[in-house]
Write an enzyme that holds these catalytic residues in place. Structure first.
Site, PDB file in Angstrom:
ATOM      1  N   HIS A 176      65.450   9.193 -34.804  1.00 48.77           N
ATOM      2  CA  HIS A 176      63.818   8.999 -34.526  1.00 48.77           C
ATOM      3  C   HIS A 176      63.606   8.182 -33.386  1.00 48.77           C
ATOM      4  O   HIS A 176      62.703   8.552 -32.499  1.00 48.77           O
ATOM      5  CB  HIS A 176      63.613   8.399 -35.617  1.00 48.77           C
ATOM      6  CG  HIS A 176      61.954   7.823 -35.770  1.00 48.77           C
ATOM      7  ND1 HIS A 176      60.829   8.509 -36.398  1.00 48.77           N
ATOM      8  CD2 HIS A 176      61.250   7.047 -34.750  1.00 48.77           C
ATOM      9  CE1 HIS A 176      59.739   7.944 -36.196  1.00 48.77           C
ATOM     10  NE2 HIS A 176      59.949   6.987 -35.127  1.00 48.77           N
ATOM     11  N   GLU A 177      64.637   7.313 -33.008  1.00 47.83           N
ATOM     12  CA  GLU A 177      64.256   6.564 -31.775  1.00 47.83           C
ATOM     13  C   GLU A 177      64.755   7.431 -30.472  1.00 47.83           C
ATOM     14  O   GLU A 177      63.977   7.301 -29.492  1.00 47.83           O
ATOM     15  CB  GLU A 177      65.078   5.379 -31.838  1.00 47.83           C
ATOM     16  CG  GLU A 177      64.942   4.466 -32.748  1.00 47.83           C
ATOM     17  CD  GLU A 177      63.543   4.054 -32.938  1.00 47.83           C
ATOM     18  OE1 GLU A 177      63.013   3.774 -34.374  1.00 47.83           O
ATOM     19  OE2 GLU A 177      62.709   4.137 -32.055  1.00 47.83           O
ATOM     20  N   HIS A 198      62.029   9.367 -29.458  1.00 52.62           N
ATOM     21  CA  HIS A 198      60.914   8.678 -28.455  1.00 52.62           C
ATOM     22  C   HIS A 198      61.589   8.712 -27.129  1.00 52.62           C
ATOM     23  O   HIS A 198      60.186   8.845 -26.236  1.00 52.62           O
ATOM     24  CB  HIS A 198      60.826   7.276 -29.087  1.00 52.62           C
ATOM     25  CG  HIS A 198      59.616   7.049 -30.228  1.00 52.62           C
ATOM     26  ND1 HIS A 198      58.720   7.284 -30.035  1.00 52.62           N
ATOM     27  CD2 HIS A 198      60.237   6.548 -31.579  1.00 52.62           C
ATOM     28  CE1 HIS A 198      57.910   7.021 -31.404  1.00 52.62           C
ATOM     29  NE2 HIS A 198      58.801   6.599 -32.242  1.00 52.62           N
ATOM     30  N   GLY A 237      63.404   0.134 -36.389  1.00 52.16           N
ATOM     31  CA  GLY A 237      63.745   0.789 -35.002  1.00 52.16           C
ATOM     32  C   GLY A 237      62.660   0.635 -34.046  1.00 52.16           C
ATOM     33  O   GLY A 237      61.622   0.522 -34.599  1.00 52.16           O
ATOM     34  N   CYS A 246      56.169   5.738 -38.443  1.00 54.13           N
ATOM     35  CA  CYS A 246      56.378   5.519 -37.074  1.00 54.13           C
ATOM     36  C   CYS A 246      55.300   4.280 -36.761  1.00 54.13           C
ATOM     37  O   CYS A 246      54.334   4.696 -37.074  1.00 54.13           O
ATOM     38  CB  CYS A 246      56.285   6.634 -36.071  1.00 54.13           C
ATOM     39  SG  CYS A 246      56.520   6.680 -34.403  1.00 54.13           S
ATOM     40  N   LEU A 247      55.888   3.486 -36.109  1.00 51.92           N
ATOM     41  CA  LEU A 247      55.017   2.481 -35.720  1.00 51.92           C
ATOM     42  C   LEU A 247      53.825   2.828 -34.728  1.00 51.92           C
ATOM     43  O   LEU A 247      52.976   2.000 -34.679  1.00 51.92           O
ATOM     44  CB  LEU A 247      55.679   1.075 -35.121  1.00 51.92           C
ATOM     45  CG  LEU A 247      56.857   0.575 -35.965  1.00 51.92           C
ATOM     46  CD1 LEU A 247      57.632  -0.535 -35.301  1.00 51.92           C
ATOM     47  CD2 LEU A 247      56.154   0.113 -37.347  1.00 51.92           C
ATOM     48  N   GLN A 267      57.654   2.911 -26.613  1.00 49.68           N
ATOM     49  CA  GLN A 267      56.622   2.517 -27.635  1.00 49.68           C
ATOM     50  C   GLN A 267      55.980   1.115 -27.175  1.00 49.68           C
ATOM     51  O   GLN A 267      55.023   0.860 -27.481  1.00 49.68           O
ATOM     52  CB  GLN A 267      57.459   2.447 -29.119  1.00 49.68           C
ATOM     53  CG  GLN A 267      57.553   3.893 -29.670  1.00 49.68           C
ATOM     54  CD  GLN A 267      58.385   3.420 -31.044  1.00 49.68           C
ATOM     55  OE1 GLN A 267      59.270   3.015 -31.183  1.00 49.68           O
ATOM     56  NE2 GLN A 267      57.390   3.484 -32.204  1.00 49.68           N
TER      57      GLN A 267
HETATM   58  O1  K2U Z   1      60.423   4.398 -34.094  1.00 48.67           O
HETATM   59  C1  K2U Z   1      59.666   3.534 -34.959  1.00 48.67           C
HETATM   60  O2  K2U Z   1      58.411   3.858 -34.856  1.00 48.67           O
HETATM   61  C2  K2U Z   1      60.087   2.503 -35.897  1.00 48.67           C
HETATM   62  C3  K2U Z   1      60.416   3.622 -37.133  1.00 48.67           C
HETATM   63  C4  K2U Z   1      61.825   3.981 -37.273  1.00 48.67           C
HETATM   64  C5  K2U Z   1      62.111   4.745 -38.485  1.00 48.67           C
HETATM   65  C6  K2U Z   1      61.276   5.861 -38.765  1.00 48.67           C
HETATM   66  C7  K2U Z   1      61.735   6.498 -39.857  1.00 48.67           C
HETATM   67  C8  K2U Z   1      62.817   6.449 -40.514  1.00 48.67           C
HETATM   68  C9  K2U Z   1      63.680   5.429 -40.093  1.00 48.67           C
HETATM   69  C10 K2U Z   1      63.271   4.511 -38.982  1.00 48.67           C
HETATM   70  C11 K2U Z   1      59.691   3.230 -38.567  1.00 48.67           C
HETATM   71  O3  K2U Z   1      58.598   2.688 -38.545  1.00 48.67           O
HETATM   72  S1  K2U Z   1      60.512   1.344 -38.855  1.00 48.67           S
HETATM   73  C12 K2U Z   1      59.630   1.307 -40.363  1.00 48.67           C
HETATM   74  C13 K2U Z   1      60.522   1.753 -41.389  1.00 48.67           C
HETATM   75  C14 K2U Z   1      61.129   0.967 -42.278  1.00 48.67           C
HETATM   76  C15 K2U Z   1      61.939   1.027 -43.217  1.00 48.67           C
HETATM   77  C16 K2U Z   1      62.221   2.483 -43.461  1.00 48.67           C
HETATM   78  C17 K2U Z   1      61.898   3.424 -42.799  1.00 48.67           C
HETATM   79  C18 K2U Z   1      60.897   2.950 -41.685  1.00 48.67           C
HETATM   80 ZN    ZN Z   2      58.673   6.214 -34.089  1.00 48.59          ZN
END
Ligand code: K2U
Ligand code: ZN
Length: 175
Positions: free
Chosen positions: A139-140, A143, A49, A97-98, A54
């Site tokens: 989560h998105e 943001h 996501g 979170c990225l 971001q």
């Molecule tokens: O928004 C972001 O920073 C991307 C997030 C999205 C996310 C966070 C927690 C749970 C689900 C989605 C992640 O960094 S994407 C990396 C990731 C990959 C597989 C599973 C969970 C998170």
């Molecule tokens: Zn995030």
């Protein structure tokens, strides 16, 4: 290659704490240019996501693709997403979170949500989501309101995590 990746903002960048503004008809060109680049940035991270704030854009625009490695990609572009219902029942899942690299914590969120959004064609969409997709969408959408997953933790855990990240970033800079 127009789908050039974009730099992902890292905490404590203040732009991650802004409340994004709704996408309007005048933003059509920006969204059409930004969405593919957000998807390219997300896949390269890798992530499942990404929200416009971001990558430094204060538009209410997110992209998600929770398809696993073995499945075909299932990219979604959601414009002005809104959560219109959520269950009382909560579910706990470890999140990252990225924008907070290397930090992970268990976060509690409503188990199932109902959301409404506009797609790239401008059509209204509505769906229910749970599991990884449900968590990712919440989560998105957080943001878009300047909320990070650490904000759902106890103040103690939140501050520990933010301090740890700051220390790691400083170490990386000084190296
Ligand atoms: O928004 C972001 O920073 C991307 C997030 C999205 C996310 C966070 C927690 C749970 C689900 C989605 C992640 O960094 S994407 C990396 C990731 C990959 C597989 C599973 C969970 C998170
Ligand atoms: Zn995030």
């Amino acid at each position: 290659m127009i789908d050039e990746k974009l730099p992902i903002l890292i905490v404590p960048d203040a732009r991650l704490r802004l409340k994004a503004r709704p996408v309007g008809p005048a933003d059509d060109d920006i969204v059409r240019a930004l969405a593919p680049r957000m998807l390219a940035t997300m896949y390269a991270a890798p992530g499942i996501g990404l929200a416009a704030p971001q990558v430094g854009s204060n538009l209410r625009l997110i992209v998600v693709d929770v398809a696993g490695k073995e499945e075909a990609p299932a990219p979604m572009v959601l414009i002005n997403p809104e959560i219109i219902a959520a269950t009382k029942e909560m579910a706990l899942r470890e999140e990252g979170c990225l924008s907070l690299p290397g930090q992970y914590a268990d976060v509690e969120r409503p188990e199932r949500i109902k959301l409404r959004w506009l797609d790239l064609e401008g059509s209204r969409q509505e769906m229910e989501a749970e599991g990884l997709l449900g968590v990712c969408l919440q989560h998105e959408i957080d943001h878009l309101n300047g909320v990070l997953f650490v904000d759902h933790l106890s103040p103690l855990k939140r501050n520990m995590m933010l301090r740890k990240l700051a220390k790691e970033l400083k170490k990386a800079r000084d190296e």
